[in-house]
Structure formats: structure tokens, C-alpha cells
Motif scaffolding. Structure first.
Motif, PDB file in Angstrom:
ATOM      1  N   PRO A  60       0.817  -1.223   0.000  1.00 46.12           N
ATOM      2  CA  PRO A  60       0.000   0.000   0.000  1.00 46.12           C
ATOM      3  C   PRO A  60       0.846   1.265   0.000  1.00 46.12           C
ATOM      4  O   PRO A  60       1.947   1.301   0.550  1.00 46.12           O
ATOM      5  CB  PRO A  60      -0.804  -0.128   1.292  1.00 46.12           C
ATOM      6  N   ALA A  86      -7.905   2.542  -3.005  1.00 49.25           N
ATOM      7  CA  ALA A  86      -6.619   2.259  -2.380  1.00 49.25           C
ATOM      8  C   ALA A  86      -5.549   2.240  -3.469  1.00 49.25           C
ATOM      9  O   ALA A  86      -5.822   1.891  -4.619  1.00 49.25           O
ATOM     10  CB  ALA A  86      -6.672   0.917  -1.670  1.00 49.25           C
ATOM     11  N   ALA A 108      -9.063  -0.837  -5.806  1.00 48.99           N
ATOM     12  CA  ALA A 108      -7.638  -0.538  -5.638  1.00 48.99           C
ATOM     13  C   ALA A 108      -6.992  -0.405  -7.002  1.00 48.99           C
ATOM     14  O   ALA A 108      -7.394  -1.080  -7.964  1.00 48.99           O
ATOM     15  CB  ALA A 108      -6.946  -1.637  -4.833  1.00 48.99           C
TER      16      ALA A 108
END
Length: 301
Positions: A60, A86, A108
Motif C-alpha cells: 500500500p 486504495a 484498488a
């Protein structure tokens, strides 16, 4: 419509999964496969995005990261009318990217370190806009489901092929062997069809999100050149996820044919150039890219 398509796809993959279970162990095997498929459907819907990210060891990215990547994604997400996804980085030299998630609220975007090093800020904006288009179009749910199921179907078919099934009953050994070979091919063809039909749409929508079709066109050419020369070990270990990437990460040199996981890069670039030629948009960079230009220099330029 995105949820309907995903449900139909999951039903088709479940039926194929059950068919292999029947060949392995008859009605009992089909029932076991049905239970397994039900569990996989639930797991795929809720956790497949994290499974795919783990397959590629994606890490991340914190908000307000020094490179400005998070700010760039946030600005483009606003342009697309999406919540902030994300953001992940994959440590591989191959330039590439993909998006995942069951819906825009649980999505994401992952880019590789090779992509950040090899593209300009404008080209990177085009790539991220393309991935955000997949999220907005609900393509990510379908693409992630097919990746998970195709991998499972291939594994089960290989198990049946090498360890045997009900070859002396039902369709016989020839029919059983044929299905064992054709089942993974069928799952692969579904992946290919899904990826190919959605890439053009995501290219067009991505160009509109970032405001500059030529940014994405240039990025596609650079990524294609890099992906053809640089290995992506995680993708090679998990080929069922290849269709999720913006450019085929495997050394298949994708062609515009039935068995290509992606449409021809040349055709995609040509379509974007035609779009740029017919566009009346001003050449001024959209706000998200302007903001990144003001940020501290990142690892991609």
C-alpha cells in the motif's frame, strides 16, 4: 448491468467447475464441486481483490506520499466521479498496472515500480485514468472473478488429467480427457474475451478522465516495449491474472487474434490518436497532473 454480468459469469464458471467435479467423482464429486464453488463465489466477491494483490506482493501507498502518486490518483478519481481507491505499488521492473475490487467503493489501483520509473507524469496519469475507467465501468469485479475461477478450474482440470477421473464411465476416456483439456481453454477464452472487449472502452473513458488521449497512447507504447523485454515473475506464476493488466505481462506478444488476452496495442494506440485528432479539448493539463508537477519530484521522472 455490471452486477448482472458478474452473476452470469460466476454461474457459468460454477457450471464448468461442477462438470469437472462430476468427471472426477461422479454425482458426489459434482456436489463437492458445487459446495466448493459456492464458497469460492463468496470468497471471490468479498476477498478476491486482496488475493490478487497478495499474489503480486503489492504494497500500500500512504496518503500524501512523497512521490505524489496518491495525490495524482485522488485528483483523477475526482475527475472520474469516483471515491478514492486504495493505491498499491508492485516491486517489479516491468512497467504495468491493474485495478481490482468488487465495486468503486472497494477498489484498488496497483502500479509497478518499473512503470513509475519509465513513464512521464502525463503518461502515468493516462494509465491511472485507464484503470479508474475499469473501476467506474465495474470491469474490475468481472476481471477479478474470472482470474480466480480460471486459476481454480485449471488446477482442478490438471488434477483430473494427471490423477484420473471416471474415465471408464459416462463420456468415456476420450470425452473425459477432452474436457480436461478444453475446460481450462474455455476459462481462458472467457478471460480473453472479457479483457479484449473492455480495454477499448477503458482506453476511451480513461482518455476522457485525464483529458489527453495521447498521454495514454504514449504510455501504452512504452509499456508494450517494456513488457515484451522484462519478466514479471509474479505474473508468470499466476497467469490467470494476466488479463487484468493494462498490457499483457506475459511474454506472449499478444496479437489481435482469438487467443490474445489483450487487443493489439497498435490498434489501441491508433484509436486513441483518432480520438485526439477529433477532440476539441484544450491542451492545458488537468488539475490532478498540475498538482503533481508542483509536488516534490517522485521516482518516476
Amino acid at each position: 448491468m455490471g452486477y448482472v454480468r458478474t452473476a452470469l459469469l460466476m454461474a457459468a464458471m460454477t457450471a464448468l467447475f461442477m462438470g469437472i467435479g462430476y468427471l472426477l467423482a461422479g454425482s458426489g464429486g459434482m456436489l463437492i464441486a458445487l459446495v466448493m464453488a459456492g464458497g469460492m463465489n463468496a470468497l471471490t466477491w468479498w476477498k478476491s481483490d486482496q488475493m490478487v494483490l497478495r499474489m503480486h506482493n503489492a504494497q500500500p501507498v500512504a496518503p500524501n506520499d512523497r512521490a505524489g502518486l496518491s495525490d495524482l490518483v485522488a485528483g483523477l478519481a475526482r475527475n472520474a466521479g469516483l471515491p478514492m481507491p486504495a493505491v498499491y505499488v508492485i516491486d517489479t521492473d516491468q512497467p504495468n498496472a491493474f485495478a481490482t475490487g468488487r465495486n468503486p467503493q472497494n477498489a484498488a489501483v496497483a502500479v509497478t515500480t518499473g512503470l513509475m520509473r519509465s513513464l512521464s507524469r502525463e503518461e502515468l496519469a493516462g494509465v491511472i485514468a485507464h484503470e479508474l475507467a475499469h473501476i467506474r465501468n465495474h470491469d474490475t469485479a468481472i476481471m477479478t472473478v474470472t482470474a480466480t475461477f480460471a486459476g481454480a478450474i485449471t488446477m482442478l482440470a490438471n488434477f483430473a488429467l494427471f490423477f484420473g477421473g471416471r474415465r471408464d464411465e459416462g463420456p468415456g476416456i476420450a470425452g473425459t480427457l477432452a474436457l480436461m483439456i478444453l475446460a481450462p481453454m474455455a476459462a481462458g477464452l472467457v478471460q480473453m474475451a472479457i479483457s479484449r472487449t473492455r480495454e477499448y472502452s477503458a482506453d476511451k473513458a480513461g482518455a476522457e478522465i485525464c483529458g489527453q488521449p495521447l498521454w495514454l497512447a504514449s504510455a501504452l507504447e512504452r509499456i508494450q516495449a517494456g513488457a515484451a523485454q522484462i519478466d514479471n515473475d509474479a505474473a508468470e506464476r499466476n497467469p490467470a491474472t494476466a488479463h487484468m493488466f493494462i498490457i499483457n505481462p506475459l511474454h506472449a506478444h499478444a496479437r489481435h487474434s482469438l487467443f490474445a488476452t489483450h487487443p493489439s496495442t497498435e490498434n489501441r494506440v491508433a484509436a486513441l490518436r483518432r480520438m485526439a485528432a477529433g477532440s476539441s479539448r484544450a491542451a492545458r493539463a488537468p488539475a490532478p497532473v498540475q498538482a503533481v508537477r508542483k509536488a516534490q519530484k517522485g521516482p518516476w521522472g
